[in-house]
Design an enzyme around this catalytic site. Structure first.
Site, PDB file in Angstrom:
ATOM      1  N   GLN A 122       3.084   9.923   1.198  1.00  0.00           N
ATOM      2  CA  GLN A 122       4.337   9.154   1.242  1.00  0.00           C
ATOM      3  C   GLN A 122       5.147   9.359  -0.030  1.00  0.00           C
ATOM      4  O   GLN A 122       6.354   9.151  -0.051  1.00  0.00           O
ATOM      5  CB  GLN A 122       4.035   7.658   1.369  1.00  0.00           C
ATOM      6  CG  GLN A 122       3.562   7.220   2.729  1.00  0.00           C
ATOM      7  CD  GLN A 122       3.397   5.712   2.743  1.00  0.00           C
ATOM      8  OE1 GLN A 122       2.421   5.197   2.227  1.00  0.00           O
ATOM      9  NE2 GLN A 122       4.359   5.005   3.302  1.00  0.00           N
ATOM     10  N   GLY A 153       0.835  -1.196   0.000  1.00  0.00           N
ATOM     11  CA  GLY A 153       0.000   0.000   0.000  1.00  0.00           C
ATOM     12  C   GLY A 153       0.870   1.245   0.000  1.00  0.00           C
ATOM     13  O   GLY A 153       2.022   1.212   0.432  1.00  0.00           O
ATOM     14  N   HIS A 169      -4.218   1.329   7.590  1.00  0.00           N
ATOM     15  CA  HIS A 169      -2.862   1.888   7.602  1.00  0.00           C
ATOM     16  C   HIS A 169      -2.739   3.045   6.591  1.00  0.00           C
ATOM     17  O   HIS A 169      -2.231   4.121   6.916  1.00  0.00           O
ATOM     18  CB  HIS A 169      -1.857   0.767   7.283  1.00  0.00           C
ATOM     19  CG  HIS A 169      -0.426   1.175   7.276  1.00  0.00           C
ATOM     20  ND1 HIS A 169       0.490   0.727   8.205  1.00  0.00           N
ATOM     21  CD2 HIS A 169       0.271   2.006   6.447  1.00  0.00           C
ATOM     22  CE1 HIS A 169       1.674   1.265   7.944  1.00  0.00           C
ATOM     23  NE2 HIS A 169       1.589   2.032   6.879  1.00  0.00           N
ATOM     24  N   GLU A 170      -3.241   2.826   5.366  1.00  0.00           N
ATOM     25  CA  GLU A 170      -3.099   3.853   4.313  1.00  0.00           C
ATOM     26  C   GLU A 170      -4.010   5.065   4.565  1.00  0.00           C
ATOM     27  O   GLU A 170      -3.608   6.204   4.314  1.00  0.00           O
ATOM     28  CB  GLU A 170      -3.373   3.253   2.935  1.00  0.00           C
ATOM     29  CG  GLU A 170      -2.442   2.104   2.523  1.00  0.00           C
ATOM     30  CD  GLU A 170      -0.973   2.404   2.732  1.00  0.00           C
ATOM     31  OE1 GLU A 170      -0.558   3.568   2.598  1.00  0.00           O
ATOM     32  OE2 GLU A 170      -0.231   1.454   3.055  1.00  0.00           O
ATOM     33  N   CYS A 211       6.076  -0.477   6.937  1.00  0.00           N
ATOM     34  CA  CYS A 211       5.701   0.763   6.245  1.00  0.00           C
ATOM     35  C   CYS A 211       6.860   1.211   5.370  1.00  0.00           C
ATOM     36  O   CYS A 211       8.014   1.232   5.829  1.00  0.00           O
ATOM     37  CB  CYS A 211       5.370   1.838   7.275  1.00  0.00           C
ATOM     38  SG  CYS A 211       4.892   3.401   6.517  1.00  0.00           S
ATOM     39  N   LEU A 212       6.577   1.573   4.131  1.00  0.00           N
ATOM     40  CA  LEU A 212       7.642   1.993   3.205  1.00  0.00           C
ATOM     41  C   LEU A 212       8.363   3.253   3.687  1.00  0.00           C
ATOM     42  O   LEU A 212       9.502   3.492   3.315  1.00  0.00           O
ATOM     43  CB  LEU A 212       7.069   2.219   1.800  1.00  0.00           C
ATOM     44  CG  LEU A 212       6.534   0.970   1.085  1.00  0.00           C
ATOM     45  CD1 LEU A 212       5.898   1.348  -0.255  1.00  0.00           C
ATOM     46  CD2 LEU A 212       7.630  -0.068   0.884  1.00  0.00           C
ATOM     47  N   HIS A 240      -2.442   7.312   6.928  1.00  0.00           N
ATOM     48  CA  HIS A 240      -1.411   8.153   6.295  1.00  0.00           C
ATOM     49  C   HIS A 240      -2.017   9.443   5.741  1.00  0.00           C
ATOM     50  O   HIS A 240      -1.489  10.541   6.001  1.00  0.00           O
ATOM     51  CB  HIS A 240      -0.740   7.424   5.127  1.00  0.00           C
ATOM     52  CG  HIS A 240       0.452   6.607   5.521  1.00  0.00           C
ATOM     53  ND1 HIS A 240       1.503   7.116   6.254  1.00  0.00           N
ATOM     54  CD2 HIS A 240       0.770   5.311   5.266  1.00  0.00           C
ATOM     55  CE1 HIS A 240       2.413   6.166   6.433  1.00  0.00           C
ATOM     56  NE2 HIS A 240       1.985   5.061   5.849  1.00  0.00           N
TER      57      HIS A 240
HETATM   58 ZN   LIG Z   1       2.830   3.244   5.770  1.00  0.00          ZN
END
Ligand SMILES: [Zn+2]
Length: 170
Positions: free
Chosen positions: A52, A47, A131-132, A89-90, A135
């Site tokens: 991000q 995701g 999660h997304e 998480c990226l 963000h």
């Molecule tokens: Zn993340």
């Protein structure tokens, strides 16, 4: 297709920003969603939220459980139950955290064509969506853990911060 977008890592300020809602789903938005999807795949993620990728827009892309989503202005409208999941998480490479989330959710969003959707999700997909959507509301997964859990990963956060500043210098 190539993308100029790159992943912004902690402690980038844009991760703390509540993103702006998209007013119209046009070709530009469509193309950004495709580029975000490409960036997510290149980074081997499940995701990615627009902030991000450095963009102040309410957009998310998700690929999990064999399904692909490219969504505009997603919002959680209902929650049910609880689930614990180890998340990565990226924007926080090398960090995994156990997070408690809702087991089932309903989400309203627009798709890449601007059509409105109501999605019902559970398990892994529900976790990734939460999660997304966190963000794009300016919330990262480290904001969801206890003080003690956060203290335990302090050295890893410091390492990410350090590798960030080295990238900026080079
Ligand atoms: Zn993340």
């Amino acid at each position: 297709m190539k993308t100029k977008l790159k992943i912004h890592k902690w402690p980038s300020k844009i991760l703390r920003k509540k993103t702006k809602r998209v007013k119209e789903v046009d070709q530009v938005i469509k193309s950004i969603l495709d580029q975000m999807y490409l960036l997510m795949k290149t980074a081997d993620g499940v995701g990615l939220a627009a902030n991000q990728a450095g963009l102040n827009m309410s957009l998310v892309v998700i690929e999990a459980d064999g399904r692909i989503f490219k969504l505009v202005n997603p919002e959680i409208t209902q929650r049910e139950g609880a689930i614990n999941f180890k998340e990565g998480c990226l924007s926080f490479p090398g960090i995994e955290l156990d997070i408690k989330r809702s087991r089932k959710i309903k989400v309203n969003a627009l798709d890449q064509e601007g059509k409105s959707l109501e999605l019902e999700l559970d398990g892994l997909l529900a976790v990734v969506f939460q999660h997304e959507i966190d963000h794009i509301n300016g919330i990262s997964f480290i904001d969801r853990v206890s003080f003690w859990q956060r203290a335990r990963i302090k050295h890893k956060l410091r390492r990410i911060k350090k590798s960030n500043s080295q990238t900026l210098e080079s």
